[in-house]
Write a protein that holds these residues in place. Structure first.
Motif, PDB file in Angstrom:
ATOM      1  N   ALA A  97      15.229 -58.181  50.265  1.00 12.21           N
ATOM      2  CA  ALA A  97      14.831 -59.064  51.369  1.00 12.21           C
ATOM      3  C   ALA A  97      13.323 -59.088  51.536  1.00 12.21           C
ATOM      4  CB  ALA A  97      15.497 -58.598  52.660  1.00 12.21           C
ATOM      5  N   LEU A 151      21.174 -60.215  47.174  1.00 13.28           N
ATOM      6  CA  LEU A 151      21.265 -60.577  48.585  1.00 13.28           C
ATOM      7  C   LEU A 151      22.586 -61.244  48.956  1.00 13.28           C
ATOM      8  CD1 LEU A 151      17.625 -61.890  49.107  1.00 13.28           C
ATOM      9  CD2 LEU A 151      18.627 -59.832  50.125  1.00 13.28           C
ATOM     10  N   ARG A 160      19.509 -54.099  49.377  1.00 21.62           N
ATOM     11  CA  ARG A 160      19.353 -55.413  50.016  1.00 21.62           C
ATOM     12  C   ARG A 160      18.064 -55.486  50.823  1.00 21.62           C
ATOM     13  NH1 ARG A 160      23.017 -56.350  53.824  1.00 21.62           N
ATOM     14  NH2 ARG A 160      24.241 -54.436  53.628  1.00 21.62           N
TER      15      ARG A 160
END
Length: 518
Positions: A436, A422, A432
């Motif tokens: 997340a 991240l 990513r």
């Protein structure tokens, strides 16, 4: 699906917990059989009975599984809920723990109303309390509560807790919701509540309410799912609706008219060039399934579905997945027993949890492994392979599959890797996004300064004003900050006008819905 497959998987669950359990004496089948009926010395249990349960030749009842839990010192319902999950997935009827018809016995009635009162109080119910309440309800199919809105209020309390819970707390609430959905009286109200939550603006956890609808044939559930195929609230809700439909179709939840409507919807989706590869797989799979049930649908629809079914992608899209799964299973086995021989069931479960395109099958494999002593060795083996995959960026386990697997196995061992993905430059938006959305469901927490670094990194990469995937990344990060209970930062983000509306709405929703731990 075959009851024998389900019985074999349940038998494996019982066998590995006994053979790898903490009591060396109970690892011997003869000793375990003697202990099984210790309170009833006049009713001896033959060791062959244990063998038949553990090989799947004889289906183990809930009472048998609960006895295993007790003898092996496992938490109450820890194996029962996984057994129910396996049976439900393979569509094997499992008798409810029913009491004789008529009024509830006085102790049950008193306990029921005590739990109903507690359920009205925020934060007063644990996962075990919800399971106990669901057992009392499911044991009495004709149970009627007045006013009927009690069922709705019950679901409105349980569902938000489920959506923000993790690990065992989540699994117990999941099973409680399934039992309420299966109840002849409560099911209609609970299904309607799931639909209402799925439609709620600003909720990021709508996938779970939609997924629960695969448990029930109630009309509100069917109408909502079919509607999401035709006019979805978003790509994720359409994906979740297809996953639920995969389970509902063979279970016979749809009537003939609904199955014809499903066929027409799938024919329209088969021509949609914007579908993701995962969604195209689901359309192909469902096309085959619906044609088996409705072979005489109108010719145009039938021809489209036949073509879609022929383009079904490989069940395991990663080259060499068998070799990877076998290596991970072997490493996990040898950590517990250096002399262990190959375990085909464990290898198959590892392959499912890492590589199956079917979300339900991945979930089932994860929950089954998590309920055994193999959980920690499998985590270590998967993390080892995943780290090599991330560093080399070639071969091995896809980043998304590895992070998803470790997260659902309930470990925090990969949190440093999540933070690295991240914050490091050059990581793909797809990776990513997976990281997340892994963070909110990952065990453990990030300190607030790490979250600020992550938010800063996303802002620097244009996630505040970027594409749809960038917006989704920010929404997942806000969700993770909320589940980590950083309320001050969450409030700041909720009031930040530069953030996407979806992220700010998520922050507001989480401030109103604190996570449950028990």
């Amino acid at each position: 699906m075959s009851p024998s497959v389900a019985a074999r998987q349940v038998g494996w669950l019982l066998r590995v917990n006994r053979r790898l359990g903490p009591d060396p004496g109970l690892r011997v089948g003869r000793n375990f059989a003697a202990a099984f009926r210790a309170e009833e010395p006049t009713r001896e249990l033959a060791p062959s009975h244990v063998t038949r349960w553990e090989s799947g030749q004889l289906a183990a009842s809930r009472a048998v599984v609960a006895r295993y839990e007790h003898l092996l010192g496992l938490p109450a319902d820890s194996l029962v809920v996984v057994t129910d999950l396996i049976m439900r997935y393979f569509s094997v009827p499992r008798p409810a723990d029913r009491n004789p018809p008529g009024a509830l016995p006085r102790p049950d009635e008193d306990r029921l109303y005590e739990l109903l009162h507690r359920a009205e109080q925020p934060g007063d119910m644990t996962g075990q309390s919800w399971i106990e309440l669901a057992k009392l309800v499911s044991g009495h199919p004709a149970l009627v509560l007045f006013p009927e809105t009690i069922w709705q209020r019950l679901a409105e309390r349980l569902l938000p807790e489920l959506m923000v819970s993790e690990g065992p707390a989540w699994l117990l609430r999941q099973e409680a919701m399934c039992r309420l959905l299966e109840h002849p009286v409560a099911g209609r109200f609970v299904a309607t509540t799931c639909v209402d939550f799925a439609r709620m603006p600003g909720s990021t956890a709508f996938v779970e309410p939609i997924a629960l609808l695969d448990t029930t044939a109630q009309r509100p559930a069917n109408d909502y799912l079919l509607g999401q195929l035709d006019a979805p609230g978003g790509p994720r809700s359409q994906h979740a609706a297809m996953l639920a439909t995969i389970r509902k179709l063979p279970a016979g939840h749809f009537d003939a008219a609904q199955e014809d409507r499903l066929a027409r919807s799938l024919a329209a989706l088969a021509d949609d060039a914007t579908l993701t590869p995962d969604d195209r797989f689901l359309v192909s799979y469902l096309s085959r399934s619906v044609l088996r049930r409705r072979p005489r649908v109108e010719a145009r629809v039938r021809n489209t579905l036949l073509a879609a079914g022929r383009h079904l992608s490989p069940d395991r899209p990663v080259d060499g997945h068998e070799r990877i799964s076998h290596r991970i299973a072997q490493q996990a086995q040898r950590e517990l027993d250096a002399a262990a021989t190959d375990d085909d069931v464990l290898t198959g479960l590892v392959d499912d949890l890492l590589f199956s395109p079917n979300t339900e099958r991945r979930f089932l494999a994860t929950m089954t492994i998590s309920a055994t002593p193999y959980r920690t060795p499998v985590i270590r083996a998967v993390l080892s392979v995943l780290r090599r995959s991330v560093s080399s960026r070639t071969g091995g386990i896809p980043v998304g599959a590895g992070l998803r697997t470790l997260t659902t196995l309930g470990t925090d061992a990969h949190r440093p890797l999540l933070a690295e993905i991240l914050t490091a430059p050059g990581v793909s938006p797809a990776d990513r996004s997976v990281a997340a959305w892994a963070a909110p469901h990952c065990a453990g927490t990030f300190p607030v300064h790490v979250w600020r670094q992550v938010i800063g990194a996303q802002a620097a990469q244009g996630s505040r004003t970027g594409t749809e995937v960038q917006e989704r990344i920010m929404q997942g990060l806000v969700y993770g900050i909320g589940t980590d209970r950083h309320h001050d930062l969450l409030a700041d983000l909720g009031n930040d006008p530069t953030l996407p509306e979806s992220a700010r709405a998520t922050a507001s929703w989480l401030l109103r819905t604190p996570p449950s731990e028990a």
